[in-house]
Design a protein around this motif. Structure first.
Motif, PDB file in Angstrom:
ATOM      1  N   LEU A   6     -14.232 -36.074  57.308  1.00  0.00           N
ATOM      2  CA  LEU A   6     -13.921 -37.343  57.959  1.00  0.00           C
ATOM      3  C   LEU A   6     -13.272 -38.304  56.957  1.00  0.00           C
ATOM      4  N   ASP A   7     -13.755 -38.306  55.717  1.00  0.00           N
ATOM      5  CA  ASP A   7     -13.158 -39.176  54.710  1.00  0.00           C
ATOM      6  C   ASP A   7     -11.743 -38.736  54.354  1.00  0.00           C
ATOM      7  N   ASP A   8     -11.480 -37.433  54.358  1.00  0.00           N
ATOM      8  CA  ASP A   8     -10.106 -36.958  54.138  1.00  0.00           C
ATOM      9  C   ASP A   8      -9.169 -37.559  55.180  1.00  0.00           C
ATOM     10  N   PHE A   9      -9.608 -37.568  56.435  1.00  0.00           N
ATOM     11  CA  PHE A   9      -8.788 -38.148  57.496  1.00  0.00           C
ATOM     12  C   PHE A   9      -8.606 -39.655  57.293  1.00  0.00           C
ATOM     13  N   ALA A  10      -9.692 -40.328  56.955  1.00  0.00           N
ATOM     14  CA  ALA A  10      -9.603 -41.776  56.743  1.00  0.00           C
ATOM     15  C   ALA A  10      -8.618 -42.110  55.634  1.00  0.00           C
ATOM     16  N   ARG A  11      -8.590 -41.262  54.594  1.00  0.00           N
ATOM     17  CA  ARG A  11      -7.706 -41.524  53.467  1.00  0.00           C
ATOM     18  C   ARG A  11      -6.247 -41.175  53.748  1.00  0.00           C
ATOM     19  N   MET A  12      -5.969 -40.729  54.951  1.00  0.00           N
ATOM     20  CA  MET A  12      -4.587 -40.515  55.381  1.00  0.00           C
ATOM     21  C   MET A  12      -4.063 -41.693  56.191  1.00  0.00           C
ATOM     22  N   ILE A  13      -4.909 -42.673  56.457  1.00  0.00           N
ATOM     23  CA  ILE A  13      -4.549 -43.759  57.380  1.00  0.00           C
ATOM     24  C   ILE A  13      -4.104 -45.007  56.626  1.00  0.00           C
ATOM     25  N   ASP A  14      -2.933 -45.521  57.009  1.00  0.00           N
ATOM     26  CA  ASP A  14      -2.483 -46.848  56.606  1.00  0.00           C
ATOM     27  C   ASP A  14      -2.861 -47.796  57.744  1.00  0.00           C
ATOM     28  N   HIS A  15      -3.901 -48.577  57.537  1.00  0.00           N
ATOM     29  CA  HIS A  15      -4.495 -49.447  58.564  1.00  0.00           C
ATOM     30  C   HIS A  15      -3.578 -50.660  58.739  1.00  0.00           C
ATOM     31  N   THR A  16      -3.066 -50.860  59.939  1.00  0.00           N
ATOM     32  CA  THR A  16      -1.868 -51.669  60.124  1.00  0.00           C
ATOM     33  C   THR A  16      -2.076 -52.900  60.999  1.00  0.00           C
ATOM     34  N   ILE A 193       0.704 -44.006  67.551  1.00  0.00           N
ATOM     35  CA  ILE A 193      -0.370 -43.031  67.299  1.00  0.00           C
ATOM     36  C   ILE A 193      -1.695 -43.756  67.518  1.00  0.00           C
ATOM     37  N   ARG A 194      -2.298 -43.537  68.665  1.00  0.00           N
ATOM     38  CA  ARG A 194      -3.441 -44.361  69.069  1.00  0.00           C
ATOM     39  C   ARG A 194      -4.700 -43.567  69.397  1.00  0.00           C
ATOM     40  N   ASN A 195      -4.630 -42.229  69.333  1.00  0.00           N
ATOM     41  CA  ASN A 195      -5.826 -41.440  69.625  1.00  0.00           C
ATOM     42  C   ASN A 195      -5.914 -40.265  68.662  1.00  0.00           C
ATOM     43  N   SER A 196      -7.093 -39.629  68.635  1.00  0.00           N
ATOM     44  CA  SER A 196      -7.340 -38.578  67.656  1.00  0.00           C
ATOM     45  C   SER A 196      -6.489 -37.341  67.887  1.00  0.00           C
ATOM     46  N   ASP A 197      -6.157 -37.032  69.147  1.00  0.00           N
ATOM     47  CA  ASP A 197      -5.322 -35.866  69.416  1.00  0.00           C
ATOM     48  C   ASP A 197      -3.923 -36.049  68.833  1.00  0.00           C
ATOM     49  N   ILE A 218      -9.640 -44.042  66.009  1.00  0.00           N
ATOM     50  CA  ILE A 218      -9.367 -42.636  65.703  1.00  0.00           C
ATOM     51  C   ILE A 218     -10.494 -42.034  64.865  1.00  0.00           C
ATOM     52  N   ILE A 219     -10.918 -42.727  63.830  1.00  0.00           N
ATOM     53  CA  ILE A 219     -11.980 -42.181  62.977  1.00  0.00           C
ATOM     54  C   ILE A 219     -13.295 -42.106  63.735  1.00  0.00           C
ATOM     55  N   ALA A 221     -13.620 -41.585  66.919  1.00  0.00           N
ATOM     56  CA  ALA A 221     -13.485 -40.452  67.846  1.00  0.00           C
ATOM     57  C   ALA A 221     -13.647 -39.128  67.108  1.00  0.00           C
ATOM     58  N   LEU A 222     -13.072 -39.021  65.918  1.00  0.00           N
ATOM     59  CA  LEU A 222     -13.223 -37.796  65.125  1.00  0.00           C
ATOM     60  C   LEU A 222     -14.670 -37.608  64.683  1.00  0.00           C
ATOM     61  N   ARG A 223     -15.341 -38.698  64.326  1.00  0.00           N
ATOM     62  CA  ARG A 223     -16.758 -38.597  63.950  1.00  0.00           C
ATOM     63  C   ARG A 223     -17.587 -38.081  65.126  1.00  0.00           C
ATOM     64  N   ASP A 224     -17.324 -38.626  66.313  1.00  0.00           N
ATOM     65  CA  ASP A 224     -18.059 -38.177  67.506  1.00  0.00           C
ATOM     66  C   ASP A 224     -17.799 -36.701  67.778  1.00  0.00           C
ATOM     67  N   ARG A 225     -16.552 -36.268  67.608  1.00  0.00           N
ATOM     68  CA  ARG A 225     -16.202 -34.866  67.843  1.00  0.00           C
ATOM     69  C   ARG A 225     -16.938 -33.956  66.866  1.00  0.00           C
ATOM     70  N   MET A 226     -16.982 -34.359  65.622  1.00  0.00           N
ATOM     71  CA  MET A 226     -17.636 -33.542  64.610  1.00  0.00           C
ATOM     72  C   MET A 226     -19.158 -33.497  64.824  1.00  0.00           C
ATOM     73  N   LEU A 227     -19.743 -34.612  65.243  1.00  0.00           N
ATOM     74  CA  LEU A 227     -21.171 -34.628  65.546  1.00  0.00           C
ATOM     75  C   LEU A 227     -21.490 -33.727  66.732  1.00  0.00           C
ATOM     76  N   THR A 228     -20.636 -33.799  67.753  1.00  0.00           N
ATOM     77  CA  THR A 228     -20.841 -32.968  68.945  1.00  0.00           C
ATOM     78  C   THR A 228     -20.751 -31.491  68.611  1.00  0.00           C
ATOM     79  N   ASP A 229     -19.794 -31.157  67.742  1.00  0.00           N
ATOM     80  CA  ASP A 229     -19.584 -29.748  67.370  1.00  0.00           C
ATOM     81  C   ASP A 229     -20.477 -29.304  66.213  1.00  0.00           C
TER      82      ASP A 229
END
Length: 239
Positions: A6-16, A193-197, A218-219, A221-229
């Protein structure tokens, strides 16, 4: 296949937040969210550089100033000065809009001169330089030509869009940009780009940085997906 935490994904984001009516409070909130989620950068208008750099002091989160934004219709000298002023006030990443008119007129020499001047100005201060193409106004050949120039000049990133044009990032354009520059230059996808997909699709297409105002959503939503899986990583393969 690459595994991302999840942190890898967060570190790809330029929060705008690049809105003309963004307030001081909005900028402080943007920086607070960047710290909470550990985003890579806040992407802001150049005049907000000092405020955001102060808010992020002591962190590993960058202050990214947008230059000649969003039209790109200023001289090379003006763009260089604007970037230098931003860096003097704490910006440590630069995203500039190339001269779209020059590119469409076929003046590739101008585009190369502009890109060279901007990359030199940034790299003198060890600051990454990203070149915004604004693909919604360009043909595929124009995108390819600009990317080919970038392959020679070596900015750190080429970027799809400002988010203020008639369209944003597309998977097709990210693939085209990535296939043209290869590993010489990274690709940033931005705009719409507004959703995790969509976020994951851009990474699969070759983007290594994502500009979005929806990073928190986005983060989460990805956290929820990872928790679910019941997983701690998500594996992605480039298209």
């Amino acid at each position: 296949m690459t595994k991302y935490t999840l942190d890898d994904f967060a570190r790809m984001i330029d929060h705008t937040n690049l809105h003309a009516d963004a307030t001081r409070a909005d900028m402080i909130k943007l920086c607070a969210e960047a710290k909470e989620y550990h985003f890579k950068m806040v992407a802001i208008n150049q005049v907000q550089s000092a405020l955001c750099a102060k808010q992020l002091r002591g962190t590993d989160i960058d202050t990214g100033a947008a230059i000649a934004f969003p039209l790109g219709q200023t001289s090379i000298a003006a763009k260089v000065f604007e970037a230098q002023d931003a860096m003097a006030h704490g910006a440590n990443e630069i995203d500039y809009v190339l001269n779209i008119t020059a590119l469409k007129d076929g003046d590739d020499n101008y585009i190369e001169d502009e890109m060279t001047a901007m990359v030199r100005a940034c790299h003198e201060h060890e600051v990454p330089c990203k070149v915004i193409f604004e693909n919604c106004y360009l043909t595929k050949d124009e995108i390819r030509r600009a990317a080919t120039i970038a392959g020679r000049v070596r900015p750190d990133f080429i970027k799809t869009s400002t988010g203020f044009g008639t369209g944003g990032a597309t998977v097709e354009d990210v693939r085209l940009m990535k296939s043209t520059v290869g590993d010489a230059v990274q690709v940033k996808a931005a705009g719409g780009i507004r959703n995790s997909d969509d976020f994951l699709a851009m990474i699969r297409a070759g983007a290594t940085r994502i500009g979005t105002s929806a990073g928190v959503h986005i983060i989460n939503a990805l956290r929820d997906r990872m928790l679910t899986d019941h997983v701690t990583t998500i594996s992605l393969e480039q298209d």
